[in-house]
Design a protein around this motif. Structure first.
Motif, PDB file in Angstrom:
ATOM      1  N   VAL A 135       0.996  -1.221   0.046  1.00 13.89           N
ATOM      2  CA  VAL A 135      -0.032  -0.063  -0.066  1.00 13.89           C
ATOM      3  C   VAL A 135       0.933   1.365   0.091  1.00 13.89           C
ATOM      4  N   ARG A 136       0.520   2.205  -1.142  1.00 11.13           N
ATOM      5  CA  ARG A 136       1.410   3.187  -1.057  1.00 11.13           C
ATOM      6  C   ARG A 136       0.481   4.630  -0.807  1.00 11.13           C
ATOM      7  N   PHE A 137       0.684   5.404  -0.092  1.00 12.98           N
ATOM      8  CA  PHE A 137       0.049   6.530   0.489  1.00 12.98           C
ATOM      9  C   PHE A 137       0.268   7.699  -0.417  1.00 12.98           C
ATOM     10  N   SER A 138       1.432   7.538  -1.580  1.00 17.68           N
ATOM     11  CA  SER A 138       1.763   8.659  -2.391  1.00 17.68           C
ATOM     12  C   SER A 138       0.921   8.094  -3.706  1.00 17.68           C
ATOM     13  N   PRO A 139       0.231   8.908  -4.568  1.00 18.65           N
ATOM     14  CA  PRO A 139      -0.509   8.409  -5.593  1.00 18.65           C
ATOM     15  C   PRO A 139       0.877   8.186  -7.025  1.00 18.65           C
ATOM     16  N   LYS A 140       1.736   8.720  -6.602  1.00 16.81           N
ATOM     17  CA  LYS A 140       2.682   8.724  -7.884  1.00 16.81           C
ATOM     18  C   LYS A 140       3.486   7.348  -7.567  1.00 16.81           C
ATOM     19  N   GLN A 141       3.371   6.500  -6.555  1.00 14.48           N
ATOM     20  CA  GLN A 141       3.929   5.357  -6.507  1.00 14.48           C
ATOM     21  C   GLN A 141       2.873   4.252  -6.569  1.00 14.48           C
ATOM     22  N   ALA A 142       1.646   4.433  -6.658  1.00 15.30           N
ATOM     23  CA  ALA A 142       0.592   3.342  -6.758  1.00 15.30           C
ATOM     24  C   ALA A 142       0.248   3.251  -8.217  1.00 15.30           C
ATOM     25  N   ASP A 143      -0.649   2.171  -8.630  1.00  9.74           N
ATOM     26  CA  ASP A 143      -1.297   1.935  -9.811  1.00  9.74           C
ATOM     27  C   ASP A 143      -2.808   1.597  -9.585  1.00  9.74           C
ATOM     28  N   MET A 144      -3.188   1.189  -8.469  1.00  7.55           N
ATOM     29  CA  MET A 144      -4.654   0.750  -8.260  1.00  7.55           C
ATOM     30  C   MET A 144      -4.997   1.651  -7.297  1.00  7.55           C
ATOM     31  N   MET A 145      -6.164   2.625  -7.444  1.00  7.43           N
ATOM     32  CA  MET A 145      -6.732   3.415  -6.414  1.00  7.43           C
ATOM     33  C   MET A 145      -7.920   2.692  -6.022  1.00  7.43           C
ATOM     34  N   ILE A 146      -8.175   2.617  -4.679  1.00  9.52           N
ATOM     35  CA  ILE A 146      -9.333   1.854  -4.100  1.00  9.52           C
ATOM     36  C   ILE A 146     -10.222   3.049  -3.373  1.00  9.52           C
ATOM     37  N   VAL A 147     -11.154   3.487  -4.136  1.00  7.77           N
ATOM     38  CA  VAL A 147     -12.125   4.677  -3.727  1.00  7.77           C
ATOM     39  C   VAL A 147     -13.044   3.856  -2.622  1.00  7.77           C
ATOM     40  N   ALA A 200     -19.281   5.154  -3.129  1.00  3.41           N
ATOM     41  CA  ALA A 200     -18.598   5.473  -4.234  1.00  3.41           C
ATOM     42  C   ALA A 200     -19.187   5.298  -5.530  1.00  3.41           C
ATOM     43  N   SER A 201     -19.906   4.037  -5.552  1.00  6.65           N
ATOM     44  CA  SER A 201     -20.393   3.729  -6.853  1.00  6.65           C
ATOM     45  C   SER A 201     -21.539   4.533  -7.530  1.00  6.65           C
ATOM     46  N   SER A 202     -22.464   4.888  -6.407  1.00 10.90           N
ATOM     47  CA  SER A 202     -23.648   5.398  -6.872  1.00 10.90           C
ATOM     48  C   SER A 202     -24.316   6.697  -6.169  1.00 10.90           C
ATOM     49  N   GLY A 203     -23.511   6.957  -5.224  1.00  9.90           N
ATOM     50  CA  GLY A 203     -23.688   8.063  -4.040  1.00  9.90           C
ATOM     51  C   GLY A 203     -24.633   7.193  -2.834  1.00  9.90           C
ATOM     52  N   GLY A 204     -25.143   6.079  -3.232  1.00 12.05           N
ATOM     53  CA  GLY A 204     -25.592   5.292  -2.048  1.00 12.05           C
ATOM     54  C   GLY A 204     -26.895   5.847  -1.681  1.00 12.05           C
ATOM     55  N   ILE A 205     -26.954   6.129  -0.068  1.00 13.52           N
ATOM     56  CA  ILE A 205     -28.572   6.588   0.437  1.00 13.52           C
ATOM     57  C   ILE A 205     -28.123   8.143   0.278  1.00 13.52           C
ATOM     58  N   PHE A 206     -27.206   8.722  -0.071  1.00 13.63           N
ATOM     59  CA  PHE A 206     -26.989   9.836  -0.118  1.00 13.63           C
ATOM     60  C   PHE A 206     -27.400  10.874  -1.202  1.00 13.63           C
TER      61      PHE A 206
END
Lengths: 192, 187
Positions: free
Chosen positions: B58-70, B102-108
């Protein structure tokens, strides 16, 4: 039911502790600020836990200052500052919730304001009123005259409308995926 | 090499070999904004152990990562930040949208919440649930691995489109018409 009809209720236990003190305080305020206090809603006469003082917006700062620092009052803590949209004329009510740490008592001050009118800022009394007033401006569009930094705090600067107004659409989406360019006048100005 | 020491070889395409390497060394960037982030941490921890799939770094810098889990709700005020972080990641990059918010806004379903992060950035895998179970996240990860192996992800589509118009060649300069003809969509 008309919301202005007094309803005798038992609402909260604060009345037993602070009822007499509130009565003397309100009597003193009535003599000091004659005509400024439009209406008083008191516990046991109206469904509320603490007394609500309706103050004219021209003298709300003077009343708040008296509540804050006069001996016998000392509501020195601004617990919350918010507003409500009543959909009548005058449209908005700005709400000041005060807390006295010495007496462990609360009191609520409200002022009615029409759309487009300004309310004098409370940042002269409490620095903590800065961000709540910006939030009220953001959500309701009520401007506070004399505020050091009257701009949006929660929504994007490009947002159109004020979301907590009753006539704002619940699903009034506005999406700004790109970061706005920084405004030079905002970079120079401090938030405090 | 086989067990007895005799030489064994197999033939494959270079693209498949590269995809094989990529899918087994995903470096996640955790964009955890709410309770789904807790479930993502559980997935990364020893009980479920995302390291089994090569995604433990797990990398906390986007420059060192290639998969973003939102993982979690993205407010409209958060939208430009998500976009910036996504653009800072190096190609090829993949996005997993974890959870209903994250996918659809959910209940919000209100003014202050984006109705799905795919209104802001391209998404490869959606994992439903509120929050999804770790098994669901692992299933989404394995699905993403399958997509990477087959070359179906959005990042690989972009890559292939750039190859088609020969954008990397030093001897040919591609024009805007080339890019349009190749179907490259700069999302």
């Amino acid at each position: 039911m008309d919301i202005n009809t007094p309803v005798p209720t038992i609402y909260g236990k604060d009345f037993e502790k602070h009822g007499e003190m509130w009565k003397t305080q309100i009597a003193e305020l009535r003599t000091k600020f004659q005509g400024a206090i439009e209406e008083v809603r008191f516990p046991r006469e109206y469904p509320t836990d603490v007394p609500i003082l309706y103050v004219k917006k021209e003298s709300v700062i003077a009343v708040l200052d008296h509540l804050r620092s006069a001996p016998g009052f000392e509501y020195g803590f601004l617990a919350d500052l918010t507003a409500t949209d009543e959909e009548i004329d005058p449209r908005f009510e700005v709400v000041y919730n005060l807390l006295s740490h010495g007496n462990m008592a609360r009191i609520r001050v409200k002022t009615r304001v029409s759309e487009g009118q300004e309310v004098p800022t409370a940042t002269t009394l409490w620095m903590a009123a800065n961000w709540p007033e910006r939030e009220v401006y953001d959500m309701f569009g009520i401007t506070f005259s004399g505020h050091p930094h009257m701009r949006r705090i929660l929504m994007d600067d490009r947002w159109v409308g004020h979301p907590l107004r009753k006539d704002y659409a619940l699903r009034g989406y506005q999406l700004f995926p790109d970061t706005p360019p920084p405004k030079p006048e905002l970079l120079e100005k401090s938030d405090r | 090499m086989s067990k007895d020491g005799s030489a064994v070889f197999f033939t494959t395409k270079l693209d498949d070999f590269v995809s094989y390497g990529r899918k087994n060394s995903l470096w996640p960037y955790p964009f955890g904004t709410s309770c789904c982030g807790i479930e993502m941490m559980a997935t990364l921890c020893s009980d479920y152990d995302m390291a089994r799939f090569g995604a433990e770094a797990v990398r906390f810098s986007p420059k060192q990562a290639d998969m973003m889990i939102v993982a979690g709700i993205v407010n409209t005020k958060m939208a430009p930040i998500l976009r910036t972080v996504y653009e800072q990641m190096a190609e090829p990059k993949w996005v997993m949208s974890m959870g209903a918010c994250a996918s659809s806004g959910g209940i919000f379903n209100v003014y202050s919440v984006t109705q799905g992060i795919d209104t802001i950035i391209p998404v490869d895998v959606y994992v439903p649930g509120c929050p999804p179970s770790p098994e669901g996240v692992l299933h989404g990860l394995m699905r993403l691995q399958d997509m990477i192996q087959k070359g179906e992800t959005r990042a690989q589509h972009r890559e292939q489109a750039l190859k088609r118009i020969n954008l990397f060649s030093p001897f040919k300069t591609s024009t805007a018409d080339d890019i349009k003809n190749a179907g490259y969509n700069a999302e």
